[in-house]
Design an enzyme around this catalytic site. Structure first.
Site, PDB file in Angstrom:
ATOM      1  N   SER A   1       0.831  -1.211   0.000  1.00 51.06           N
ATOM      2  CA  SER A   1       0.000   0.000   0.000  1.00 51.06           C
ATOM      3  C   SER A   1       0.859   1.251   0.000  1.00 51.06           C
ATOM      4  O   SER A   1       0.485   2.256  -0.579  1.00 51.06           O
ATOM      5  CB  SER A   1      -0.863   0.049   1.262  1.00 51.06           C
ATOM      6  OG  SER A   1      -1.724  -1.035   1.317  1.00 51.06           O
TER       7      SER A   1
ATOM      8  N   HIS B   1      -2.044  -2.995  -6.731  1.00 53.15           N
ATOM      9  CA  HIS B   1      -2.622  -2.596  -5.448  1.00 53.15           C
ATOM     10  C   HIS B   1      -4.134  -2.802  -5.477  1.00 53.15           C
ATOM     11  O   HIS B   1      -4.875  -2.031  -6.085  1.00 53.15           O
ATOM     12  CB  HIS B   1      -2.263  -1.135  -5.149  1.00 53.15           C
ATOM     13  CG  HIS B   1      -2.689  -0.691  -3.797  1.00 53.15           C
ATOM     14  ND1 HIS B   1      -3.320   0.500  -3.553  1.00 53.15           N
ATOM     15  CD2 HIS B   1      -2.591  -1.312  -2.587  1.00 53.15           C
ATOM     16  CE1 HIS B   1      -3.574   0.606  -2.264  1.00 53.15           C
ATOM     17  NE2 HIS B   1      -3.143  -0.482  -1.660  1.00 53.15           N
TER      18      HIS B   1
ATOM     19  N   GLU C   1      -4.834  -0.703  -8.732  1.00 57.00           N
ATOM     20  CA  GLU C   1      -3.865   0.262  -9.247  1.00 57.00           C
ATOM     21  C   GLU C   1      -2.657  -0.522  -9.764  1.00 57.00           C
ATOM     22  O   GLU C   1      -2.033  -1.278  -9.003  1.00 57.00           O
ATOM     23  CB  GLU C   1      -3.448   1.235  -8.132  1.00 57.00           C
ATOM     24  CG  GLU C   1      -4.597   2.148  -7.696  1.00 57.00           C
ATOM     25  CD  GLU C   1      -4.319   2.943  -6.418  1.00 57.00           C
ATOM     26  OE1 GLU C   1      -4.976   3.978  -6.238  1.00 57.00           O
ATOM     27  OE2 GLU C   1      -3.467   2.539  -5.609  1.00 57.00           O
TER      28      GLU C   1
ATOM     29  N   ASN D   1      -5.045   6.181  -1.969  1.00 54.23           N
ATOM     30  CA  ASN D   1      -4.614   6.438  -0.590  1.00 54.23           C
ATOM     31  C   ASN D   1      -4.000   7.823  -0.423  1.00 54.23           C
ATOM     32  O   ASN D   1      -4.133   8.454   0.622  1.00 54.23           O
ATOM     33  CB  ASN D   1      -3.630   5.366  -0.108  1.00 54.23           C
ATOM     34  CG  ASN D   1      -4.352   4.078   0.230  1.00 54.23           C
ATOM     35  OD1 ASN D   1      -5.575   4.036   0.298  1.00 54.23           O
ATOM     36  ND2 ASN D   1      -3.607   3.011   0.435  1.00 54.23           N
TER      37      ASN D   1
HETATM   38  N1  LIG Z   1      -5.672  -4.682   4.602  1.00 56.24           N
HETATM   39  C1  LIG Z   1      -5.854  -3.747   3.667  1.00 56.24           C
HETATM   40  O1  LIG Z   1      -6.826  -2.990   3.693  1.00 56.24           O
HETATM   41  C2  LIG Z   1      -4.880  -3.648   2.524  1.00 56.24           C
HETATM   42  C3  LIG Z   1      -5.321  -3.049   1.315  1.00 56.24           C
HETATM   43  C4  LIG Z   1      -4.433  -3.001   0.233  1.00 56.24           C
HETATM   44  C5  LIG Z   1      -3.140  -3.496   0.369  1.00 56.24           C
HETATM   45  N2  LIG Z   1      -2.730  -4.048   1.568  1.00 56.24           N
HETATM   46  C6  LIG Z   1      -1.379  -4.584   1.629  1.00 56.24           C
HETATM   47  O2  LIG Z   1      -1.460  -5.998   1.484  1.00 56.24           O
HETATM   48  C7  LIG Z   1      -0.367  -6.603   2.190  1.00 56.24           C
HETATM   49  C8  LIG Z   1      -0.929  -7.636   3.148  1.00 56.24           C
HETATM   50  O3  LIG Z   1      -1.800  -6.995   4.054  1.00 56.24           O
HETATM   51  P1  LIG Z   1      -2.945  -7.781   4.829  1.00 56.24           P
HETATM   52  O4  LIG Z   1      -3.887  -6.748   5.343  1.00 56.24           O
HETATM   53  O5  LIG Z   1      -3.459  -8.899   3.978  1.00 56.24           O
HETATM   54  O6  LIG Z   1      -2.126  -8.372   6.053  1.00 56.24           O
HETATM   55  P2  LIG Z   1      -2.395  -9.698   6.924  1.00 56.24           P
HETATM   56  O7  LIG Z   1      -1.747  -9.448   8.235  1.00 56.24           O
HETATM   57  O8  LIG Z   1      -3.821 -10.091   6.893  1.00 56.24           O
HETATM   58  O9  LIG Z   1      -1.575 -10.815   6.145  1.00 56.24           O
HETATM   59  C9  LIG Z   1      -0.163 -10.794   6.135  1.00 56.24           C
HETATM   60  C10 LIG Z   1       0.370 -12.035   5.485  1.00 56.24           C
HETATM   61  O10 LIG Z   1       1.802 -12.024   5.589  1.00 56.24           O
HETATM   62  C11 LIG Z   1       2.204 -13.322   5.913  1.00 56.24           C
HETATM   63  N3  LIG Z   1       3.523 -13.309   6.557  1.00 56.24           N
HETATM   64  C12 LIG Z   1       3.824 -13.053   7.861  1.00 56.24           C
HETATM   65  N4  LIG Z   1       5.133 -13.212   8.082  1.00 56.24           N
HETATM   66  C13 LIG Z   1       5.680 -13.577   6.900  1.00 56.24           C
HETATM   67  C14 LIG Z   1       6.991 -13.899   6.493  1.00 56.24           C
HETATM   68  N5  LIG Z   1       8.011 -13.877   7.351  1.00 56.24           N
HETATM   69  N6  LIG Z   1       7.179 -14.233   5.181  1.00 56.24           N
HETATM   70  C15 LIG Z   1       6.156 -14.242   4.305  1.00 56.24           C
HETATM   71  N7  LIG Z   1       4.881 -13.960   4.636  1.00 56.24           N
HETATM   72  C16 LIG Z   1       4.660 -13.622   5.919  1.00 56.24           C
HETATM   73  C17 LIG Z   1       1.130 -13.825   6.854  1.00 56.24           C
HETATM   74  O11 LIG Z   1       1.185 -15.214   6.971  1.00 56.24           O
HETATM   75  C18 LIG Z   1      -0.123 -13.329   6.127  1.00 56.24           C
HETATM   76  O12 LIG Z   1      -0.489 -14.203   5.100  1.00 56.24           O
HETATM   77  C19 LIG Z   1       0.394  -5.469   2.869  1.00 56.24           C
HETATM   78  O13 LIG Z   1       1.470  -5.098   2.048  1.00 56.24           O
HETATM   79  C20 LIG Z   1      -0.640  -4.357   2.940  1.00 56.24           C
HETATM   80  O14 LIG Z   1      -0.058  -3.076   2.976  1.00 56.24           O
HETATM   81  C21 LIG Z   1      -3.580  -4.147   2.633  1.00 56.24           C
END
Ligand SMILES: NC(=O)c1ccc[n+]([C@@H]2O[C@H](COP(=O)([O-])OP(=O)(O)OC[C@H]3O[C@@H](n4cnc5c(N)ncnc54)[C@H](O)[C@@H]3O)[C@@H](O)[C@H]2O)c1
Length: 282
Positions: free
Chosen positions: A119, A140, A152, A190
Site C-alpha cells: 500500500s 494494489h 492500481e 490512498n
Molecule cells: N488490509 C488492507 O486494507 C490492505 C489493502 C491493500 C493493500 N494491503 C497490503 O497488502 C499486504 C498484506 O496486508 P494484509 O492486510 O493482507 O495483512 P495480513 O496481516 O492479513 O496478512 C499478512 C500475510 O503475511 C504473511 N507473513 C507473515 N510473516 C511472513 C513472512 N516472514 N514471510 C512471508 N509472509 C509472511 C502472513 O502469513 C499473512 O499471510 C500489505 O502489504 C498491505 O499493505 C492491505
C-alpha cells in the site's frame, strides 16, 4: 504474454481475497503461506465467502467447487516455479518483501511477472531486490479484494511496458477495473483518501461533531456512499494509522499524520469492526 498460472504469497486479509479473485476468474492458483495451518485458514476464508455467494444466488455450487479446485496450497516458495504471475501480499515490511522477492527471483521463470500489493512502500525498492526489476510491478488491490473493483497497476522505476501490460490485462480478465499509475507514495486513492479521512476526524473535535452527524453530513452533503467514520471502522483504525504514518514519513505533510483521536483509539484497542467497537458499536 499469456497468464495461466498465478501464485499468491500470503493468504491473509488481502492474499485470500486476491486468490479468490484469481480462482473465480478461472486461473490455477498456488497460495503460499508460512505454515500449513495459516494456509488452511486462508482456504477456509475463501470457502466461506464462496459459500455465501452460493447462498445469495451469485454463483452456483458447481462454480464454487470449480473455483476451490483451482486453489492449491504450499509453504514452499519454490512451488511457485511454474507461475506466470506472482502477487505478493505479505506483511507491510520492506525487508520482508525484499527477501520474498529475492527468493521469487531465484525460483520463478525469468519471464514471470512479479507483483507486490504493497500500500505504501516503494515498488522500485522491492524490485531492486531482484535481478530483473523490469519484470516487477505493483498491483494494489482494495479491501475486500473480491468486492472492490479497483486495482492500481503501478509502474516502478524499471518496470517494462510488457510487464505492466500483462498485469493490467490479467486484472481485466479477472473482472477488475485496473488503472495505471506511477510509483509515488500512496499511489492514487490512498494519497487522496488518507489525508481526507484524517481531516474528517480532526473536524469531529474542532467543530464538536458526533460521528453519526459527520457521516450524515458527508453522505448527504458530499454524496459519499459511506461516511468517513464508518469507513475508518471498516478499514481498521490500526491499518489506517499505519498507512497515515507511512505517508507522513514519505511526504512530510502534517495532514497525512493520524490525528490524536485515532492514536488514542488505537491505544485503547477500539479498532473498528474487527474489535467490535470503533466510532460505532458492532
Ligand atoms: N488490509 C488492507 O486494507 C490492505 C489493502 C491493500 C493493500 N494491503 C497490503 O497488502 C499486504 C498484506 O496486508 P494484509 O492486510 O493482507 O495483512 P495480513 O496481516 O492479513 O496478512 C499478512 C500475510 O503475511 C504473511 N507473513 C507473515 N510473516 C511472513 C513472512 N516472514 N514471510 C512471508 N509472509 C509472511 C502472513 O502469513 C499473512 O499471510 C500489505 O502489504 C498491505 O499493505 C492491505
Amino acid at each position: 504474454m499469456t497468464i495461466r498460472r498465478v501464485g499468491v504469497v500470503g493468504l491473509g486479509t488481502m492474499g485470500a481475497g486476491i486468490a479468490q479473485v484469481s480462482v473465480q476468474a478461472g486461473f490455477d492458483t498456488v497460495g503460499r503461506e508460512i505454515t500449513d495451518e495459516l494456509g488452511q485458514r486462508g482456504r477456509a476464508t475463501i470457502e466461506r465467502y464462496l459459500n455465501r455467494g452460493v447462498e445469495k444466488g451469485r454463483l452456483s455450487e458447481g462454480e464454487r467447487d470449480g473455483a476451490l479446485g483451482r486453489l492449491t496450497l504450499t509453504t514452499d516458495l519454490a512451488e511457485l516455479a511454474e507461475c506466470d504471475l506472482v502477487i505478493e501480499a505479505a506483511l507491510e515490511e520492506l525487508e520482508l518483501k525484499r527477501e520474498v522477492f529475492a527468493e521469487l527471483d531465484r525460483v520463478t521463470r525469468p519471464d514471470a511477472v512479479l507483483a507486490t500489493n504493497t500500500s505504501a512502500l516503494s515498488v522500485s525498492e522491492i524490485a531492486d531486490a531482484t535481478s530483473r526489476p523490469e519484470r516487477v510491478v505493483g498491483m494494489h488491490f482494495f479491501n475486500p479484494a473480491p468486492v472492490l473493483p479497483l486495482v492500481e497497476i503501478v509502474r516502478a522505476r524499471h518496470s517494462s511496458d510488457e510487464a505492466v501490460e500483462a498485469a493490467y490485462s490479467w486484472a481485466e480478465q479477472a473482472g477488475k477495473q485496473p488503472v495505471h499509475c506511477n510509483d509515488t507514495p500512496g499511489f492514487i486513492v490512498n494519497r487522496i483518501l488518507i489525508p481526507l479521512l484524517n481531516d474528517c476526524v480532526r473536524v469531529l473535535d474542532e467543530a464538536g461533531v458526533e460521528p453519526e452527524a459527520m457521516d450524515k453530513a458527508m453522505t448527504n452533503g458530499a454524496g459519499w456512499p459511506m461516511g468517513p467514520c464508518a469507513l475508518i471502522d471498516l478499514i481498521g483504525v490500526d491499518v489506517h494509522v499505519h498507512a497515515s504514518e507511512a505517508l507522513r514519513g514519505k511526504l512530510g505533510e502534517a495532514r497525512m499524520a493520524a490525528p490524536e483521536r485515532l492514536l488514542r483509539m488505537q491505544e485503547r484497542g477500539t479498532l473498528g469492526r474487527k474489535s467490535g467497537r470503533g466510532f460505532y458499536e458492532y
